[in-house]
Design a protein around this motif. Structure first.
Motif, PDB file in Angstrom:
ATOM      1  N   GLN A  83     -13.550  93.908 -20.289  1.00 42.64           N
ATOM      2  CA  GLN A  83     -14.911  93.630 -20.754  1.00 42.64           C
ATOM      3  C   GLN A  83     -15.608  94.972 -20.977  1.00 42.64           C
ATOM      4  O   GLN A  83     -15.554  95.844 -20.108  1.00 42.64           O
ATOM      5  N   ILE A 109     -25.304  90.725 -24.808  1.00 45.04           N
ATOM      6  CA  ILE A 109     -24.142  90.343 -24.010  1.00 45.04           C
ATOM      7  C   ILE A 109     -23.864  88.864 -24.196  1.00 45.04           C
ATOM      8  O   ILE A 109     -22.732  88.453 -24.398  1.00 45.04           O
ATOM      9  N   LEU A 148     -19.324  96.547 -21.710  1.00 40.92           N
ATOM     10  CA  LEU A 148     -20.761  96.267 -21.733  1.00 40.92           C
ATOM     11  C   LEU A 148     -21.508  97.577 -21.932  1.00 40.92           C
ATOM     12  O   LEU A 148     -21.249  98.561 -21.236  1.00 40.92           O
ATOM     13  N   TYR A 188     -20.306 102.940 -22.563  1.00 42.09           N
ATOM     14  CA  TYR A 188     -19.991 101.566 -22.223  1.00 42.09           C
ATOM     15  C   TYR A 188     -19.453 101.509 -20.801  1.00 42.09           C
ATOM     16  O   TYR A 188     -18.700 102.386 -20.375  1.00 42.09           O
TER      17      TYR A 188
END
Length: 140
Positions: free
Chosen positions: A96, A14, A98, A65
């Motif tokens: 975003q 990250i 992640l 994700y």
């Protein structure tokens, strides 16, 4: 678009994604992201001043994700005789992606907004829960 390779450690990747510039170019506006880890959970904090819970969208996609997005359009009525000479805050967009760590319990993810900060909590599974989630496949 894949941002993080599956075999990398979650937290360091990250930081790599953020600092190499790819993530930073995906939004406009004043948005900041923190990722914390404790013994029991991961917490993603997204600071977006002026945003409300209606402006956020949080989901887990088919590639595992965690997708956090923010969109706010500001439509302000002008009084008769008024006009903008300069207008910068018409729309704020942010997204975003992640990767969710293997030991996070995807079924127990929660989110809340407090004072312009979105908190997404991903509880960690215990080793026993991880083992229960694994299964053997019968060979015919």
């Amino acid at each position: 678009m894949t941002l993080v390779k599956r075999n990398q450690s979650w937290l360091p990747s990250i930081f790599n994604d953020i600092f190499d510039g790819e993530i930073m170019n995906q939004f406009t506006g004043n948005v900041a992201v923190n990722v914390k880890e404790s013994e029991k959970e991961y917490t993603v904090e997204v600071a977006a001043p002026g945003m409300t819970k209606e402006d956020f969208n949080v989901r887990i996609d088919e590639e595992n994700y965690l997708i956090v997005s923010v969109e706010k359009k500001q439509e302000k009525e002008l009084k008769e005789g008024e006009k903008y000479i300069r207008r910068d805050f018409v729309c704020s967009n942010f997204q975003q992606a992640l990767i969710i760590p293997d030991n996070a319990d995807k079924e127990a993810v929660s989110a809340k907004v407090e004072n312009g900060v979105l908190y997404v909590t991903l509880p960690k599974m215990t080793q026993e829960q991880i083992k229960k989630a694994q299964r053997c496949i019968a060979i015919d």
